[in-house]
Enzyme design. Sequence first.
Site, PDB file in Angstrom:
ATOM      1  N   HIS A   5       0.828  -1.198   0.000  1.00 42.78           N
ATOM      2  CA  HIS A   5       0.000   0.000   0.000  1.00 42.78           C
ATOM      3  C   HIS A   5       0.868   1.255   0.000  1.00 42.78           C
ATOM      4  O   HIS A   5       2.062   1.199   0.277  1.00 42.78           O
ATOM      5  CB  HIS A   5      -0.960   0.021   1.202  1.00 42.78           C
ATOM      6  CG  HIS A   5      -0.293   0.120   2.536  1.00 42.78           C
ATOM      7  ND1 HIS A   5      -0.081  -0.981   3.329  1.00 42.78           N
ATOM      8  CD2 HIS A   5       0.219   1.171   3.222  1.00 42.78           C
ATOM      9  CE1 HIS A   5       0.515  -0.606   4.453  1.00 42.78           C
ATOM     10  NE2 HIS A   5       0.717   0.688   4.406  1.00 42.78           N
ATOM     11  N   GLU A  56      -3.712   3.541   1.845  1.00 46.85           N
ATOM     12  CA  GLU A  56      -4.029   3.694   3.261  1.00 46.85           C
ATOM     13  C   GLU A  56      -4.203   5.183   3.523  1.00 46.85           C
ATOM     14  O   GLU A  56      -3.265   5.964   3.369  1.00 46.85           O
ATOM     15  CB  GLU A  56      -2.895   3.147   4.123  1.00 46.85           C
ATOM     16  CG  GLU A  56      -3.057   3.438   5.603  1.00 46.85           C
ATOM     17  CD  GLU A  56      -1.826   3.103   6.422  1.00 46.85           C
ATOM     18  OE1 GLU A  56      -1.659   3.701   7.489  1.00 46.85           O
ATOM     19  OE2 GLU A  56      -1.019   2.253   5.991  1.00 46.85           O
ATOM     20  N   HIS A  74       3.270  11.656  -7.695  1.00 50.99           N
ATOM     21  CA  HIS A  74       1.865  11.366  -7.925  1.00 50.99           C
ATOM     22  C   HIS A  74       1.596   9.874  -7.812  1.00 50.99           C
ATOM     23  O   HIS A  74       2.511   9.065  -7.794  1.00 50.99           O
ATOM     24  CB  HIS A  74       1.411  11.868  -9.305  1.00 50.99           C
ATOM     25  CG  HIS A  74       2.143  11.229 -10.444  1.00 50.99           C
ATOM     26  ND1 HIS A  74       3.308  11.741 -10.966  1.00 50.99           N
ATOM     27  CD2 HIS A  74       1.901  10.088 -11.148  1.00 50.99           C
ATOM     28  CE1 HIS A  74       3.739  10.966 -11.949  1.00 50.99           C
ATOM     29  NE2 HIS A  74       2.909   9.938 -12.078  1.00 50.99           N
ATOM     30  N   GLU A 122      -2.260  10.759 -11.511  1.00 49.23           N
ATOM     31  CA  GLU A 122      -2.164  10.668 -12.967  1.00 49.23           C
ATOM     32  C   GLU A 122      -3.104   9.567 -13.443  1.00 49.23           C
ATOM     33  O   GLU A 122      -3.072   8.445 -12.954  1.00 49.23           O
ATOM     34  CB  GLU A 122      -0.741  10.330 -13.409  1.00 49.23           C
ATOM     35  CG  GLU A 122      -0.606  10.231 -14.919  1.00 49.23           C
ATOM     36  CD  GLU A 122       0.802   9.849 -15.370  1.00 49.23           C
ATOM     37  OE1 GLU A 122       1.087  10.023 -16.563  1.00 49.23           O
ATOM     38  OE2 GLU A 122       1.601   9.370 -14.538  1.00 49.23           O
TER      39      GLU A 122
END
Length: 127
Positions: A5, A56, A74, A122
Site C-alpha cells: 500500500h 491507506e 503522484h 495521474e
Amino acid sequence: MRLLHTMLRVADLQVSIDFYTKLMGMKLLRKSENKEYQYTLAFIGYGEETDTTVLELTYNWDKNSYQMGDAFGHIAIAVDDIYALCAFIEQHGGDVYRKPGPVKGGKSVIAFVRDPDGYAIELIERK
C-alpha cells in the site's frame, strides 16, 4: 515480494473516502481506529489487499492540514475511458488540472487530477 500500500495523510477522512470511492471508483476495504494514539486508518482500493496494492488513508485526530513537500510526485491509475472519467470528476466538483490528451512526445493519453488534500493522481488511459 509485492507492493502492499501507499499511505496518504488526510485532513478530512470522510471527504477523502468519498472522493476515492464515489469519484475514482475504489471501495472501502476496512477502517480501524486507534483511540490511544488518536488516529483512524481507512484502506481503499480496486481489489482486495491480498491481490492488489491499495491506499491507506491516515487521519490524525489532532491535525487538519499538511504541507505537501516537493519529494512526492503522484499516484498513477489506469482507466478505460479517461475523457468520461474526467468529465464525471469535474461534474462532481473534482479538480482536473491537466485535461486529457496525449503525453508530450508520446501516444499515451493522460490527465491529472487532485484529491481533496491536493495529492496528484495521474490517469492513464488503457484500452
